[in-house]
Design an enzyme around this catalytic site. Structure first.
Site, PDB file in Angstrom:
ATOM      1  N   GLU A   1       8.180  43.160  38.695  1.00 49.96           N
ATOM      2  CA  GLU A   1       9.656  44.172  39.107  1.00 49.96           C
ATOM      3  C   GLU A   1      10.597  43.309  39.225  1.00 49.96           C
ATOM      4  O   GLU A   1      11.761  43.791  39.228  1.00 49.96           O
ATOM      5  CB  GLU A   1       9.377  45.127  39.882  1.00 49.96           C
ATOM      6  CG  GLU A   1       9.317  45.020  41.298  1.00 49.96           C
ATOM      7  CD  GLU A   1       8.058  44.337  41.882  1.00 49.96           C
ATOM      8  OE1 GLU A   1       7.993  44.328  43.052  1.00 49.96           O
ATOM      9  OE2 GLU A   1       7.342  44.157  41.022  1.00 49.96           O
TER      10      GLU A   1
ATOM     11  N   CYS B   1       1.049  43.885  44.602  1.00 54.30           N
ATOM     12  CA  CYS B   1       1.006  43.386  45.829  1.00 54.30           C
ATOM     13  C   CYS B   1       0.456  44.357  46.767  1.00 54.30           C
ATOM     14  O   CYS B   1      -0.936  44.609  46.511  1.00 54.30           O
ATOM     15  CB  CYS B   1       2.586  43.107  46.338  1.00 54.30           C
ATOM     16  SG  CYS B   1       2.572  41.854  47.341  1.00 54.30           S
TER      17      CYS B   1
ATOM     18  N   HIS C   1       4.761  39.958  41.449  1.00 52.16           N
ATOM     19  CA  HIS C   1       5.487  40.889  41.251  1.00 52.16           C
ATOM     20  C   HIS C   1       6.354  41.034  39.927  1.00 52.16           C
ATOM     21  O   HIS C   1       7.455  40.411  39.760  1.00 52.16           O
ATOM     22  CB  HIS C   1       6.898  40.877  42.325  1.00 52.16           C
ATOM     23  CG  HIS C   1       6.360  41.147  43.805  1.00 52.16           C
ATOM     24  ND1 HIS C   1       6.562  42.615  44.223  1.00 52.16           N
ATOM     25  CD2 HIS C   1       5.700  40.683  44.767  1.00 52.16           C
ATOM     26  CE1 HIS C   1       5.989  42.332  45.660  1.00 52.16           C
ATOM     27  NE2 HIS C   1       5.632  41.230  45.855  1.00 52.16           N
TER      28      HIS C   1
END
EC number: 6.3.5.3
Length: 225
Positions: A203, A84, A201
């Site tokens: 994560e 990002c 994302h």
């Protein structure tokens, strides 16, 4: 040890550390002014709003002295993953080609998207098969990937597109493109396949207790290859 660089305005650094720890990877947040520790085995440029996204998203962080260290480490084979805002920093630094700019909608978008794995022969995608469809969250206002026609053709020719936005069946369409990215590109490689950036994302799709699925684990396992 994986160094997760923290800039003023970063807000996904703790997320990255926690996700990596869940996979058994030793990771620590590193304040950008302190430079990279000698024991750094990999680098994460996390999401957030470094320097408040003034000028352009990632533009000011890209000029921080630590990024010269990141470029040197990357050139020597140290794995680097930009997520990002970290993807924006990576492009602004020249680690990867192209640029990320304002979404076609001209608004911030926070939603789940589908991605098609375009190249499964990289550290970041070896947990998948080419053509697999995975689901990651996005959260950005400047995530539209832009490149010249020549740059995009070269990325395709060199198999350096990691992911493309697609529908749930894996079909790449305009409707499945959340931000207007050229060629539906969601993530790309640098000159080495050990360097990658992506806007979604992983994560946030790693920990089971977040209820966002665990498709992102494959990307973060790039640090264990």
């Amino acid at each position: 040890m994986i160094s997760v660089l923290q800039f003023g305005g970063s807000n996904c650094d703790r997320d990255a550390v926690r996700a990596l720890a869940h996979l058994g990877v030793d990771a620590e947040r590193v304040w950008f002014e302190d430079g990279l520790p000698d024991e750094t085995d990999g680098i994460v440029l996390p999401g957030g709003f470094s320097y408040g996204d003034y000028l352009r998203a990632g533009a000011m962080a890209a000029r921080a002295p630590v990024m010269a260290e990141v470029r040197e480490r990357a050139a020597n084979g140290t794995p680097v993953l930009g997520i990002c805002n970290g993807a924006q920093i990576g492009c602004e630094t020249g680690l990867t080609p192209g640029a990320f700019t304002t979404n076609a909608s001209a608004r911030f978008q926070c939603e789940h998207v589908h991605l098609r794995v375009e190249n499964a022969d990289t550290p970041w995608t070896r947990s998948y098969d080419e053509g697999d469809v995975v689901a990651f969250p996005i959260a950005h206002g400047e995530g539209r990937f832009e490149a010249t026609d020549e740059e995009l053709a070269r990325l395709d020719d060199e198999n350096r597109v990691l992911f493309r936005y697609c529908d749930a069946e894996g079909t790449v369409t305009d409707d499945a493109n959340p931000n207007g990215s050229k060629g539906n590109v969601a993530g790309v490689l640098g000159d080495r396949d050990t360097v990658a950036v992506l806007m979604p994302h992983p994560e946030r799709a790693t920990l089971p207790d977040l209820h966002a699925g665990t498709d992102g684990q494959g990307v973060l396992r790039g640090f264990t290859v």
